[in-house]
Scaffold this motif. Sequence first.
Motif, mmCIF file in Angstrom:
data_model
loop_
_atom_site.group_PDB
_atom_site.id
_atom_site.type_symbol
_atom_site.label_atom_id
_atom_site.label_comp_id
_atom_site.label_asym_id
_atom_site.label_seq_id
_atom_site.Cartn_x
_atom_site.Cartn_y
_atom_site.Cartn_z
ATOM 1 N N LEU A 1 -24.221 -9.015 20.330
ATOM 2 C CA LEU A 1 -23.927 -7.601 19.656
ATOM 3 C C LEU A 1 -24.855 -7.411 18.560
ATOM 4 C CD1 LEU A 1 -20.846 -8.024 17.397
ATOM 5 C CD2 LEU A 1 -22.456 -9.536 17.460
ATOM 6 N N ARG B 1 -21.083 0.693 16.797
ATOM 7 C CA ARG B 1 -21.157 1.959 16.442
ATOM 8 C C ARG B 1 -21.693 2.872 17.602
ATOM 9 N NH1 ARG B 1 -25.473 0.234 12.092
ATOM 10 N NH2 ARG B 1 -25.915 -0.954 13.830
ATOM 11 N N THR C 1 -10.669 4.430 11.835
ATOM 12 C CA THR C 1 -12.156 4.237 12.067
ATOM 13 C C THR C 1 -12.618 5.455 12.982
ATOM 14 O OG1 THR C 1 -11.764 1.838 11.838
ATOM 15 C CG2 THR C 1 -13.963 2.551 12.773
ATOM 16 N N GLY D 1 -26.447 -3.711 17.154
ATOM 17 C CA GLY D 1 -27.558 -2.623 17.265
ATOM 18 C C GLY D 1 -28.067 -2.331 18.774
ATOM 19 N N ILE E 1 -12.873 2.980 7.982
ATOM 20 C CA ILE E 1 -12.065 2.048 8.404
ATOM 21 C C ILE E 1 -10.641 2.061 7.722
ATOM 22 C CG2 ILE E 1 -13.730 0.330 9.329
ATOM 23 C CD1 ILE E 1 -13.238 -1.247 6.764
ATOM 24 N N MET F 1 -20.469 -3.640 21.661
ATOM 25 C CA MET F 1 -21.106 -2.373 21.076
ATOM 26 C C MET F 1 -20.128 -1.737 20.265
ATOM 27 S SD MET F 1 -22.735 -0.814 24.541
ATOM 28 C CE MET F 1 -23.417 0.459 24.194
ATOM 29 N N CYS G 1 -19.601 5.414 9.227
ATOM 30 C CA CYS G 1 -18.375 5.009 9.908
ATOM 31 C C CYS G 1 -17.625 3.782 9.105
ATOM 32 C CB CYS G 1 -18.567 4.590 11.366
ATOM 33 S SG CYS G 1 -19.951 3.226 11.754
ATOM 34 N N ILE G 2 -18.448 3.292 8.610
ATOM 35 C CA ILE G 2 -17.803 1.773 7.949
ATOM 36 C C ILE G 2 -16.799 2.411 7.046
ATOM 37 C CG2 ILE G 2 -18.373 -0.238 6.488
ATOM 38 C CD1 ILE G 2 -19.950 -0.246 9.405
ATOM 39 N N LEU H 1 -18.586 4.263 18.817
ATOM 40 C CA LEU H 1 -17.893 5.301 18.010
ATOM 41 C C LEU H 1 -18.377 6.553 18.233
ATOM 42 C CD1 LEU H 1 -17.281 2.866 14.732
ATOM 43 C CD2 LEU H 1 -15.381 3.827 16.423
#
Length: 123
Positions: A49, A73, A109, A51, A105, A71, A101-102, A76
């Motif tokens: 995992l 981001r 999210t 990137g 949460i 995966m 996106c962080i 998302l």
Amino acid sequence: MAKAFPQPLRTAFRLMGKRFLPSYPFEEAYFLSYARQFREALRMPLVLLGGINRLDTVRTALAEGFEFVAMGRALLREPDLVRRWQKGDVTEGLCVHCNKCIPTIYRGTHCVLVPPDQRPGHQ
Ligand SMILES: Cc1cc2nc3c(=O)[nH]c(=O)nc-3n(C[C@H](O)[C@H](O)[C@H](O)COP(=O)(O)O)c2cc1C
């Protein structure tokens, strides 16, 4: 990122953020060189995992003996990315790695670049 937090976290983040969150340039599959060392040393299933945004990265990982890729981001940003690749459009995912996106949460999210009516679960 500070902008994406509600107050008073926003101000705290503006003042302190850089101290505990340094900035790093994005690199596709940024853990791959480290993960390869684990793949070499361990006889157990491993998931790569970090990137992963391109189909050729997924293929490389599977060819090198990783059982799965994960995966975050990228999915998302584009929940149907894998289906798009399956259908033959193999251009890379649309995630721009902004990390906005962080802080979401705390309120469901999501990717801030996906309009609300296009997010999974929207009625
Ligand atoms: C919205 C979001 C929240 C995350 N929260 C955490 C967390 O609380 N702790 C953690 O160790 N990693 C967290 N991560 C990192 C993921 O576990 C994972 O390592 C990373 O997202 C994988 O890379 P990718 O997003 O580039 O696919 C988070 C990632 C995202 C996108």
